[in-house]
Design an enzyme around this catalytic site. Structure first.
Site, PDB file in Angstrom:
ATOM      1  N   ASN A  98       0.999  -1.165   0.107  1.00 25.83           N
ATOM      2  CA  ASN A  98       0.320  -0.092   0.010  1.00 25.83           C
ATOM      3  C   ASN A  98       0.884   1.282  -0.199  1.00 25.83           C
ATOM      4  O   ASN A  98       0.904   1.917  -1.006  1.00 25.83           O
ATOM      5  CB  ASN A  98      -0.770  -0.057   1.240  1.00 25.83           C
ATOM      6  CG  ASN A  98      -1.865   1.248   1.033  1.00 25.83           C
ATOM      7  OD1 ASN A  98      -1.962   1.984   0.343  1.00 25.83           O
ATOM      8  ND2 ASN A  98      -2.564   1.185   2.188  1.00 25.83           N
ATOM      9  N   ASP A  99       1.655   1.618   1.054  1.00 30.18           N
ATOM     10  CA  ASP A  99       2.482   2.858   1.331  1.00 30.18           C
ATOM     11  C   ASP A  99       3.557   3.042  -0.069  1.00 30.18           C
ATOM     12  O   ASP A  99       3.658   4.094  -0.400  1.00 30.18           O
ATOM     13  CB  ASP A  99       3.235   2.621   2.564  1.00 30.18           C
ATOM     14  CG  ASP A  99       2.076   2.565   3.817  1.00 30.18           C
ATOM     15  OD1 ASP A  99       0.875   2.993   3.425  1.00 30.18           O
ATOM     16  OD2 ASP A  99       2.298   2.003   4.884  1.00 30.18           O
ATOM     17  N   VAL A 100       4.180   1.756  -0.509  1.00 30.19           N
ATOM     18  CA  VAL A 100       5.031   1.758  -1.175  1.00 30.19           C
ATOM     19  C   VAL A 100       4.648   2.194  -2.614  1.00 30.19           C
ATOM     20  O   VAL A 100       5.586   2.461  -3.621  1.00 30.19           O
ATOM     21  CB  VAL A 100       5.911   0.387  -1.295  1.00 30.19           C
ATOM     22  CG1 VAL A 100       6.745   0.416   0.083  1.00 30.19           C
ATOM     23  CG2 VAL A 100       5.234  -0.670  -1.694  1.00 30.19           C
ATOM     24  N   ALA A 152       1.835   2.937   7.256  1.00 27.76           N
ATOM     25  CA  ALA A 152       1.835   4.355   7.582  1.00 27.76           C
ATOM     26  C   ALA A 152       0.351   5.030   7.978  1.00 27.76           C
ATOM     27  O   ALA A 152       0.437   6.333   8.365  1.00 27.76           O
ATOM     28  CB  ALA A 152       2.180   4.952   6.297  1.00 27.76           C
TER      29      ALA A 152
END
Lengths: 470, 97
Positions: free
Chosen positions: A396-398, A437
């Site tokens: 998700n965050d990356v 995050a």
């Protein structure tokens, strides 16, 4: 005559230490390249056996202690070997944290015993080293325990924050420093020593509590460096060159590794340690950058499987979701099925994918996916423009474009995989829950995005079946 | 400061430089095994732990000494075994090709 024999024995021990230290350095060097890594690890292990055997020569244990020592080594070896053999590859980060924590605990304990045994004597180099080792080892032990608990999900992986946290931590640090001074210069006082140990343990806990799960690898690496320093300091206390060298090597290499890791996340170490990223999630669904009334499109495995089967180029972006679902073998099956139809498949791997840098490469290697197919961030980012479908599995965050565009986002500035440049993006996710995050991803609401909800392994298996049927 | 202490400091400083040098250009793919492998090396504290236990006087020192030996052995054995397990996988793929 006796003196000469003793001197000869000491020379032999020193030579053994020199050999062991060289093997440690060669081993670390080997670990820096994929081709020589396994041999490097074995080299360091051989060095360890030589160093420990040499350190036993010249010891004069009191009666009954040898049996105790053998029993302690056997117990430790069984615990270490069994847990190392049984741990699943996905749980590797917390295992490393645990092994690091016990090392810090050992260094601290050795220094505590030597403080107890010296009965005072002023601030010598050895007494300064011993209080440093007591404190740093205890911080590393307690911090690693919290890191383990967070990653093992014994407690929340989210940052834990409270008012005046920085002030409390600063006071704890002052207490630790005060304790070190009192123990180093004063006559041996068990109360002061106890206060020092307690303050260091609490500081270790307080230091790691506000750090979120995604930043944990950096913290584990830093604690690894701490343990190295504690061990080096203990080397001064027990007057052992090889212990100083072993500890210093880890302290220095661990410090550099910590920096390399925070660089990979596009953040400074201070930011990782003190920013408590994700502690205050934005109001329910109200993340900025997402248009009012935006909707999420979800698709069926059949539709997506057909789309994949008729694509010419597919990039798979694996994240921690793949690791938790133990889906590395199923993803391999999908790769084989797609390649059977002539689709070009590669993996785009973010440096911090999984829970540790390089963790994802280990998992995919376990599933026999060739090294050439694993592309790093820069390589993958060159390819997305010509990619038909990007399959994001539990990451998700990356891949969150907010890192490029929203200066207010906690992940702003982190290098990401630009999957939004591909023609179509497919997200395999359990739910709409944000990642580590704690920030929403505007890409979910992009018209070119399709969501496939469910457990990563089940979804991938359904895709394999759909590709074969297409 | 004695000559012995100065020697120890020399070893410390040189060790730090070597530590920085040997891993300054590690690919990300190996960060996890490297962390785990270097983790095992600080298990050398086992040498110190055994020395402390052998010289221990009284129940408290002996108990702490035994604890230190157990913890250090877990660190050494577990660290090397777990690193080998990770790296074994890299090797398996290469031999297949």
């Amino acid at each position: 005559m006796i003196l000469a024999a003793l001197a000869a024995r000491q020379v032999a021990v020193d030579i053994a230490y020199l050999v062991a230290a060289s093997l440690f350095i060669l081993g670390l060097r080997g670990l820096a390249s994929p081709r020589s890594a396994r041999r490097g690890n074995l080299t360091a292990a051989v060095g360890m056996v030589i160093a420990i055997a040499a350190s036993l020569v010249g010891e004069h244990p009191s009666a009954g202690v040898v049996e105790l020592a053998v029993a302690a080594v056997v117990v430790g070896a069984v615990i270490g070997a069994v847990s190392a053999r049984r741990v699943r590859m996905t749980a590797m980060p917390q295992m490393v944290a645990a092994f690091n924590g016990v090392g810090g605990g050992a260094a601290s304990t050795v220094a505590i015993v030597s403080v107890l045994a010296t009965r005072g004597g002023g601030a010598t180099l050895a007494s300064v080293a011993s209080v440093l080792s007591v404190a740093i080892g205890a911080i590393s032990f307690a911090g690693s325990a919290i890191a383990f608990a967070k990653l093992q999900e014994l407690m929340t992986g989210r940052p834990i924050t409270y008012t005046a946290q920085q002030v409390v931590n600063a006071l704890l640090l002052l207490a630790v420093i005060g304790g070190m001074v009192a123990v180093a210069v004063g006559p041996t006082d068990r109360v002061a020593l106890g206060v020092l140990v307690a303050a260091a343990v609490v500081l270790g806990v307080a230091f790691v509590l506000p750090i979120g799960g995604a930043d944990m690898p950096v913290v584990i690496s830093l604690l690894n460096a701490f343990t190295g320093l504690a061990v080096a300091a203990t080397g001064f206390v027990v007057h052992s060159t090889v212990v100083i060298i072993g500890g210093t090597l880890v302290g220095a290499s661990g410090t550099l590794l910590t920096k390399l890791m925070s660089d990979a996340m596009g953040r400074s170490l201070a930011n990782v340690l003190f920013a408590a990223v994700g502690s205050a999630p934005k109001g329910a669904g109200g993340a900025e950058g997402i248009p009012e009334g935006a909707t999420v499109r979800s698709g069926t495995a059949d539709d997506i499987g057909t789309m994949l089967a008729y694509a010419s180029k597919v990039v798979i972006v694996p994240g921690y979701g793949l690791a938790v679902a133990q889906a590395q073998h199923t993803v391999r099956d999908l790769v084989r099925a797609l390649e059977g139809r002539g689709v070009e498949v590669s993996f785009g791997i973010h440096p911090v994918a999984g829970r540790m840098p390089g963790h994802m490469n280990v998992l995919l290697a376990e599933a026999d996916i060739p090294y050439e197919q694993l592309h790093d961030l820069e390589q993958a980012n060159d390819e997305f423009r010509t990619t038909d479908v990007v399959l994001v599995v539990g990451a998700n965050d990356v891949v969150n474009p907010a890192a490029r565009t929203q200066s207010s986002s906690p992940i702003y500035g982190m290098p990401i995989l630009n999957v939004d440049e591909a023609k179509t993006v497919v997200f395999l996710k359990r739910s709409m829950r944000p990642g580590f995050a704690g920030v929403d991803n505007p890409l979910f609401y992009n018209p070119k995005t399709v969501m496939l909800f469910g457990d990563a392994k089940a979804s991938l298996a359904a895709l394999v079946a759909a590709v074969k049927a297409a | 400061m004695t000559a012995g202490e100065l020697n120890d400091l020399t070893v410390l400083v040189l060790g730090a430089f070597i530590g920085f040098e040997v891993i300054s250009r590690v690919p990300t793919i190996l960060h996890t095994p490297l962390m785990s492998g270097s983790n095992a090396i600080h298990g050398i504290i086992l040498a110190g732990a055994l020395g402390i236990l052998f010289g221990a006087h009284g129940a408290l020192e002996v108990t702490l000494g035994v604890l230190a030996v157990v913890l250090a052995t877990i660190n050494v054995v577990g660290g090397f075994v777990v690193t080998d397990r990770m790296l074994e996988m890299f090797k398996g793929r290469r031999s297949q090709q």
